[in-house]
Design a protein around this motif. Structure first.
Motif, PDB file in Angstrom:
ATOM      1  N   THR A   1       0.845  -1.205   0.000  1.00  0.00           N
ATOM      2  CA  THR A   1       0.000   0.000   0.000  1.00  0.00           C
ATOM      3  C   THR A   1       0.875   1.248   0.000  1.00  0.00           C
ATOM      4  OG1 THR A   1      -0.117  -0.091   2.390  1.00  0.00           O
ATOM      5  CG2 THR A   1      -2.000  -0.933   1.188  1.00  0.00           C
ATOM      6  N   GLN A   2       1.976   1.210   0.747  1.00  0.00           N
ATOM      7  CA  GLN A   2       2.831   2.389   0.785  1.00  0.00           C
ATOM      8  C   GLN A   2       3.518   2.615  -0.556  1.00  0.00           C
ATOM      9  OE1 GLN A   2       2.547   4.660   3.165  1.00  0.00           O
ATOM     10  NE2 GLN A   2       1.012   3.144   3.713  1.00  0.00           N
ATOM     11  N   PHE A   3       3.763   1.502  -1.262  1.00  0.00           N
ATOM     12  CA  PHE A   3       4.331   1.630  -2.609  1.00  0.00           C
ATOM     13  C   PHE A   3       3.338   2.371  -3.509  1.00  0.00           C
ATOM     14  CE2 PHE A   3       5.088  -0.089  -6.899  1.00  0.00           C
ATOM     15  CZ  PHE A   3       6.389   0.346  -7.059  1.00  0.00           C
ATOM     16  N   ILE A   4       2.070   1.958  -3.427  1.00  0.00           N
ATOM     17  CA  ILE A   4       1.040   2.637  -4.233  1.00  0.00           C
ATOM     18  C   ILE A   4       0.908   4.094  -3.807  1.00  0.00           C
ATOM     19  CG2 ILE A   4      -1.427   2.676  -4.772  1.00  0.00           C
ATOM     20  CD1 ILE A   4      -1.358  -0.399  -4.382  1.00  0.00           C
ATOM     21  N   VAL A   5       0.900   4.290  -2.493  1.00  0.00           N
ATOM     22  CA  VAL A   5       0.773   5.649  -1.947  1.00  0.00           C
ATOM     23  C   VAL A   5       1.882   6.547  -2.485  1.00  0.00           C
ATOM     24  CG1 VAL A   5       1.158   6.947   0.172  1.00  0.00           C
ATOM     25  CG2 VAL A   5      -0.527   5.132   0.145  1.00  0.00           C
TER      26      VAL A   5
ATOM     27  N   PHE B   1     -14.072  12.792   2.870  1.00  0.00           N
ATOM     28  CA  PHE B   1     -14.561  11.429   3.025  1.00  0.00           C
ATOM     29  C   PHE B   1     -14.063  10.837   4.337  1.00  0.00           C
ATOM     30  CE2 PHE B   1     -15.184  11.217  -1.613  1.00  0.00           C
ATOM     31  CZ  PHE B   1     -16.366  10.496  -1.649  1.00  0.00           C
ATOM     32  N   PRO B   2     -14.883  10.052   4.988  1.00  0.00           N
ATOM     33  CA  PRO B   2     -14.363   9.254   6.095  1.00  0.00           C
ATOM     34  C   PRO B   2     -13.465   8.158   5.514  1.00  0.00           C
ATOM     35  CG  PRO B   2     -16.698   8.824   5.754  1.00  0.00           C
ATOM     36  CD  PRO B   2     -16.320   9.898   4.794  1.00  0.00           C
ATOM     37  N   ASP B   3     -12.169   8.230   5.832  1.00  0.00           N
ATOM     38  CA  ASP B   3     -11.167   7.334   5.239  1.00  0.00           C
ATOM     39  C   ASP B   3     -11.612   5.891   5.120  1.00  0.00           C
ATOM     40  OD1 ASP B   3      -9.467   9.337   4.966  1.00  0.00           O
ATOM     41  OD2 ASP B   3      -7.920   8.585   6.337  1.00  0.00           O
ATOM     42  N   ILE B   4     -11.876   5.306   6.290  1.00  0.00           N
ATOM     43  CA  ILE B   4     -12.012   3.860   6.320  1.00  0.00           C
ATOM     44  C   ILE B   4     -13.300   3.429   5.628  1.00  0.00           C
ATOM     45  CG2 ILE B   4     -13.137   3.692   8.573  1.00  0.00           C
ATOM     46  CD1 ILE B   4     -10.816   1.452   8.981  1.00  0.00           C
ATOM     47  N   LEU B   5     -14.323   4.298   5.645  1.00  0.00           N
ATOM     48  CA  LEU B   5     -15.567   3.932   4.973  1.00  0.00           C
ATOM     49  C   LEU B   5     -15.398   4.005   3.462  1.00  0.00           C
ATOM     50  CD1 LEU B   5     -18.047   5.658   7.396  1.00  0.00           C
ATOM     51  CD2 LEU B   5     -17.217   3.325   7.394  1.00  0.00           C
ATOM     52  N   LEU B   6     -14.579   4.944   3.008  1.00  0.00           N
ATOM     53  CA  LEU B   6     -14.287   5.011   1.575  1.00  0.00           C
ATOM     54  C   LEU B   6     -13.518   3.767   1.148  1.00  0.00           C
ATOM     55  CD1 LEU B   6     -14.485   6.651  -1.001  1.00  0.00           C
ATOM     56  CD2 LEU B   6     -12.358   7.793  -0.393  1.00  0.00           C
ATOM     57  N   ILE B   7     -12.597   3.331   2.007  1.00  0.00           N
ATOM     58  CA  ILE B   7     -11.851   2.105   1.695  1.00  0.00           C
ATOM     59  C   ILE B   7     -12.815   0.924   1.583  1.00  0.00           C
ATOM     60  CG2 ILE B   7     -10.143   0.471   2.586  1.00  0.00           C
ATOM     61  CD1 ILE B   7      -8.682   2.867   3.813  1.00  0.00           C
ATOM     62  N   ILE B   8     -13.775   0.866   2.505  1.00  0.00           N
ATOM     63  CA  ILE B   8     -14.744  -0.240   2.462  1.00  0.00           C
ATOM     64  C   ILE B   8     -15.521  -0.209   1.146  1.00  0.00           C
ATOM     65  CG2 ILE B   8     -16.873  -1.112   3.497  1.00  0.00           C
ATOM     66  CD1 ILE B   8     -15.830  -0.231   6.191  1.00  0.00           C
TER      67      ILE B   8
ATOM     68  N   LEU C   1     -13.864  -3.177  -5.854  1.00  0.00           N
ATOM     69  CA  LEU C   1     -12.713  -3.852  -6.449  1.00  0.00           C
ATOM     70  C   LEU C   1     -12.681  -5.345  -6.199  1.00  0.00           C
ATOM     71  CD1 LEU C   1     -10.052  -1.184  -5.467  1.00  0.00           C
ATOM     72  CD2 LEU C   1     -10.929  -1.614  -7.748  1.00  0.00           C
ATOM     73  N   GLY C   2     -13.385  -5.817  -5.188  1.00  0.00           N
ATOM     74  CA  GLY C   2     -13.362  -7.237  -4.897  1.00  0.00           C
ATOM     75  C   GLY C   2     -12.354  -7.578  -3.813  1.00  0.00           C
ATOM     76  N   GLY C   3     -12.343  -8.854  -3.413  1.00  0.00           N
ATOM     77  CA  GLY C   3     -11.623  -9.228  -2.198  1.00  0.00           C
ATOM     78  C   GLY C   3     -10.240  -9.802  -2.388  1.00  0.00           C
ATOM     79  N   SER C   4      -9.649  -9.698  -3.618  1.00  0.00           N
ATOM     80  CA  SER C   4      -8.303 -10.228  -3.742  1.00  0.00           C
ATOM     81  C   SER C   4      -7.349  -9.318  -2.991  1.00  0.00           C
ATOM     82  CB  SER C   4      -7.894 -10.339  -5.211  1.00  0.00           C
ATOM     83  OG  SER C   4      -7.007  -9.305  -5.540  1.00  0.00           O
TER      84      SER C   4
ATOM     85  N   LEU D   1      -4.812  -1.837  -3.360  1.00  0.00           N
ATOM     86  CA  LEU D   1      -5.216  -0.704  -4.197  1.00  0.00           C
ATOM     87  C   LEU D   1      -6.242   0.169  -3.462  1.00  0.00           C
ATOM     88  CD1 LEU D   1      -4.627   0.401  -6.982  1.00  0.00           C
ATOM     89  CD2 LEU D   1      -6.616  -0.846  -7.851  1.00  0.00           C
ATOM     90  N   ALA D   2      -7.210  -0.483  -2.831  1.00  0.00           N
ATOM     91  CA  ALA D   2      -8.257   0.277  -2.138  1.00  0.00           C
ATOM     92  C   ALA D   2      -7.648   1.168  -1.060  1.00  0.00           C
ATOM     93  CB  ALA D   2      -9.278  -0.681  -1.528  1.00  0.00           C
ATOM     94  N   ILE D   3      -6.726   0.604  -0.270  1.00  0.00           N
ATOM     95  CA  ILE D   3      -6.115   1.406   0.797  1.00  0.00           C
ATOM     96  C   ILE D   3      -5.228   2.490   0.196  1.00  0.00           C
ATOM     97  CG2 ILE D   3      -4.624   1.354   2.829  1.00  0.00           C
ATOM     98  CD1 ILE D   3      -5.562  -1.486   3.353  1.00  0.00           C
TER      99      ILE D   3
END
Lengths: 305, 333, 294
Positions: free
Chosen positions: C102-106, C138-145, C151-154, C160-162
């Motif tokens: 996730t930090q790589f994507i960030v 946006f509320p961070d964690i709810l946007l991630i949800i 995106l699905g559960g893989s 990517l979501a985070i």
């Protein structure tokens, strides 16, 4: 100042609109729909439901209708709780979420700020080290892990507190503590760092050179300055407490907004998701506005932009 | 004349990771009532630390006054309790700091910062204190003081901030004011105004003044007596005129040739002193200035020169000077 | 060795670069080094999990359901007869991968956007910052949800979501850093010597703002790990059978009264890993803080 607030409020409406738009798009990208059940419904039934809830119309029209409704205070009808309006569902959830969040926030402030100040004023003492250690632990251990550990101790082993539920004082203790642990730790860390910074400032030396009593120096010269960074994080922290409480609500089975929202996502309950996001976005925006106003009140350098 | 302040053999050390920094290492000086003395030297020579030691404001726990006496009106300040010392600060002894911007609290109004010392030492209300603040701001030459007391430091210009600092310092009519390089950070045009202001006010209130500066040029005009500091020690003391015209320490002579003088033809070139002051963690055995001195003799390397009278009421810590030789004077004249 | 000891006897204090100095300060910080050691050991155990435990994370032994810790199963088994220790080791893979990727994507998103915004300034900066404002609303964690649902559960989609939500902080940080550095002398010097915008950004500005970015990333890793664990805990994280500490905690929670150790091991592992990252982050921040440089 008034112009600033008006400008910010107008901007707020724009942000809320964009937030709703993004949520709407994302929501409709989620595979499946609100009528997916274990046992598939007959296509006719689905068609009838879609028609009843306006889901047969093009997406843009649905969105426009939704916004039109929101502007009139109508957040729509839930798909999963049959025939209940989102407004009434939220009205049930908000008091619980808000109570939890505000109690935890007050607790975090009362514990975090003084312990950060005490640690800074007695730097490198036992008070400092223990305060830093506790702050580091509570800043890193996730709230739900903390909740589980507390539950094991106080409910499973000692039988002092009920594990879950809502309504009594005993049922509030553990969730509030779990929610408050992280912000309390962060308040303590920030307060300590900023107080240490302020103590070294020249104006504190000036205050000493005037012969003021130590208590006056601390309250008037040190705290007023060292609390500025605390205020800047207080708003986002409260917002985090209110929006992030869904895990704790889940753990302790508290029917707050967070739990509703998660259930809404599982059920593809579009209006519930939108309503939840709208509530959270308004909370965040109002708190940020409050922080800005408070910030200007305490730091005169901000007022004259 | 009556002695107001007498600093005797003051030693203030800083305990750092790398060792003990002997910032002030056995310094003695005195100030008479109403007199202005100057403490002169390069940055890092210990002049500020010695002044902060008088108010016992040396940053603890690193800094510590190790030895010595500071007699103020016959009372040893170092023996006072914290509470007794607090009553001295601001009321009897006050200080004007170098940086007026960082030395004023950004979130309090100027009026408040002037009045708060008064409120505590005179036991008066905030309102009375603010009235007094208006009078003080008027005194230090700030226009519209009745409005200006409600301003915050960032609304003041650099020179005005330093005037406000002066107002804070004189608020309780102290007997001694310490001015720590009060003009270093303001424009050259304002420097002279501020120094005149400080001089006039101290004269009017009959306040003694310790003027800390690195500029020997201004000393002759404003101070009665001069103490030159180098590497934590006093290396020369005498009347301002004597020190200015007949420096008896090569370091003082170096300071004089490195700043512009008003009484010299402009063609004379400014000559900087080469090299750096010595490491105060491990000071050299002999004269601390020896490595930078053009006139050193072998004795300078091995023995530290004591401060001795080389002319009537004129003292210097220099082996060459004590042999009645001043080659640097010839050069500068 | 001989050369090193010789160098140490030189009485002059050695001069170090910013990074050299920072490294020395970090090494003196026992908490930070302890945290680093814990992370490295856990990473090694996760990588070499097949050599450490004979079981795999998915292998079910239906004859050994819900066993208490024993020599055979040091942390017991779960309700499907899977070895908890094996699942813990493989779960560490999930947690660490979430933290790092996730930090790589960030960084891939946040670094360039922040740099462009800070360097270009003006209208570009204004538009980017308005978008960042919306993200903050946006509320961070709810946007991630929500993103996770799209995106699905893989596990890659979880990264990517985070990452898609968390880049905002880094972008803001880099922008602030670059804006303050931009006005500093060495950048004007580079400009005077004919450096162009891109060159100055990449050669001078980014390296100089790297310290705070490293610290921020170190603090963001445990937040990402926490987010994944929380998602898995409420049942919308990585899809089973991929092991996740959050999911293990959820499994254990259902049996909190009868088999408390099932819950205890993953909960403590998660807490320790987060603590280790916080200690390391604190140490890095103290080590890289240029105000402490003498």
């Amino acid at each position: 100042m008034l112009r600033f607030i008006v400008r910010r409020t107008l901007w707020l409406f724009l942000v809320l609109f964009v937030v709703l738009l993004i949520t709407f798009v994302l929501m409709h990208l989620v595979p499946g729909g609100p009528w997916d059940r274990e046992k598939a419904l007959a296509p006719k039934v689905v068609e009838a439901l879609n028609k009843r809830y306006g889901l047969d119309k093009p997406l843009w029209e649905q969105f426009v209708n939704y916004i039109w409704g929101v502007l009139h205070g109508d957040l729509g009808v839930s798909y999963s709780y049959s025939d209940r309006t989102i407004t009434s569902i939220l009205a049930h959830g908000i008091p619980k979420t808000a109570t939890l969040g505000i109690l935890a926030f007050i607790f975090a402030l009362i514990v975090g700020v003084p312990s950060g100040v005490a640690a800074a004023l007695k730097q490198n003492s036992a008070i400092d080290y223990s305060s830093v250690l506790f702050a580091t632990i509570f800043a890193s251990v996730p709230g739900f892990v903390l909740g589980i550990l507390l539950m094991m101790i106080f409910s499973v082993v000692l039988h002092w507190l009920p594990t879950t539920g809502w309504g009594t004082f005993q049922q509030l203790l553990m969730p509030v503590f779990c929610l408050a642990a992280l912000p309390a730790a962060q308040f303590a860390r920030i307060t300590r760092a900023s107080t240490l910074e302020v103590i070294r400032q020249d104006y504190v030396r000036t205050a000493r050179s005037k012969g003021l009593p130590e208590s006056t120096i601390r309250v008037r010269h040190i705290f007023r300055n060292s609390l500025i960074p605390v205020i800047t994080v207080a708003g986002p922290e409260l917002a985090n407490l209110i929006t992030g409480s869904f895990i704790i609500e889940n753990l302790f089975a508290i029917p707050g907004v967070g739990r509703l929202f998660v259930q809404g996502i599982f059920a593809r309950d579009y209006t519930l998701i939108m309503g939840g996001i709208l509530f959270y976005a308004i909370v965040i925006a109002i708190l940020n506005l409050l922080v800005d106003i408070l910030y200007a009140a305490i730091d005169p350098r901000i007022r004259y932009e | 004349m009556d002695k107001l302040l007498e600093v005797r053999n003051l030693k203030t050390y800083f305990h750092t990771q790398d060792g003990v920094v002997k910032a002030v290492d056995g310094v003695s000086y005195d100030v008479n009532k109403g007199e202005t003395i100057a403490l002169v030297g390069e940055s890092g020579c210990g002049k500020t630390v010695s002044a902060l030691s008088i108010l016992r404001l040396v940053a603890e726990p690193a800094g510590k006054i190790e030895a010595g006496e500071i007699l103020f009106d016959g009372i040893d300040l170092l023996k006072l309790t914290t509470e007794e010392m607090r009553k001295m600060r601001g009321a009897k002894i006050s200080i004007i700091f170098q940086e007026p911007l960082t030395s004023l609290n950004p979130v309090l109004t100027i009026g408040r910062q002037i009045s708060e010392g008064l409120e505590f030492h005179r036991n008066i209300s905030l309102n009375e204190g603010l009235k007094e603040a208006v009078r003080l701001l008027q005194l230090v030459g700030i226009p519209h003081p009745e409005r200006r007391i409600y301003d915050y430091p960032h609304q003041f210009s650099g020179g005005m901030r330093q005037r406000a600092m002066i107002a804070i310092a004189i608020a309780c009519q102290p007997q001694l004011i310490i001015a720590d390089e009060p003009t270093t950070v303001v424009d050259v045009t304002i420097q002279a105004q501020l120094l005149e202001l400080i001089r006039n006010i101290t004269k009017e209130l009959n306040t003694a003044l310790i003027l800390i500066t690195h500029n020997l040029g201004i000393v002759a005009r404003y101070a009665h007596r001069v103490f030159v500091m180098y590497a934590g020690n006093i290396v020369e003391r005498g009347s301002a005129m004597d020190v200015y015209h007949y420096p008896c320490h090569p370091y003082t002579a170096g300071l004089l040739t490195s700043v512009p003088r008003l009484d010299e033809p402009r063609k004379i070139r400014l000559i900087p002193i080469d090299g750096q002051p010595p490491d105060l963690i491990a000071p050299p055995i002999g004269c601390a200035f020896q490595s930078r001195c053009n006139y050193s003799i072998p004795k300078c390397q091995n023995e530290k020169p004591p401060l001795q009278e080389v002319a009537p009421n004129h003292y210097a810590a220099c082996w060459v000077s004590q042999k009645d030789q001043r080659p640097w004077q010839k050069k500068s004249l | 060795m001989a050369i090193v000891s010789k160098a140490q006897t030189v009485p002059v204090r050695p001069h170090h670069s910013l990074w050299g100095d920072a490294f020395i300060r970090l090494r003196r910080n026992y908490f930070a080094m302890g945290g680093l050691a814990f992370i490295l050991i856990l990473a090694l155990m996760a990588i070499f999990a097949p050599l450490i435990t004979p079981y795999t994370f998915a292998e079910q032994h239906l004859d050994q359901i819900l066993e208490s810790p024993s020599w055979q199963h040091p942390m017991g088994t779960d309700q499907l007869g899977r070895d908890t220790f094996a699942r813990l080791l493989y779960g560490a893979r999930t947690s660490l991968m979430v933290g790092i990727f996730t930090q790589f994507i960030v960084l891939c998103i946040g670094l360039p956007i922040g740099a462009i915004s800070g360097y270009a300034g003006g209208r570009t900066d204004n538009y980017i910052m308005r978008f960042v404002d919306v993200m903050y609303a946006f509320p961070d964690i709810l946007l991630i949800i929500l993103l996770r649902s799209v995106l699905g559960g893989s596990i890659y989609m979880i990264f990517l979501a985070i990452g898609l939500v968390a880049w905002v902080n880094i972008a803001r940080l880099v922008r602030g850093q670059i804006m303050s550095l931009k006005s500093r002398d060495f950048v004007s010097a580079a400009k005077t010597m004919g450096g162009t915008g891109n060159y100055i950004t990449w050669r001078h500005l980014l390296p100089n703002s790297l310290g705070p970015v490293i610290v921020s990333v170190t603090f963001n890793i445990p937040r990402a790990i926490f987010t994944e664990a929380a998602l898995s805990y409420i049942g919308i994280g990585v899809k089973p059978p991929t092991p996740s500490w959050g999911a293990m905690i959820q499994d254990g929670f259902n049996l909190i009264f009868s088999k408390p150790y099932m819950l205890l091991f993953p909960a403590i592992a998660l807490a320790l890993l987060m603590l280790a990252f916080t200690f390391l982050g604190d140490g890095l921040r103290d080590a890289l803080d240029p105000r402490l440089r003498h």
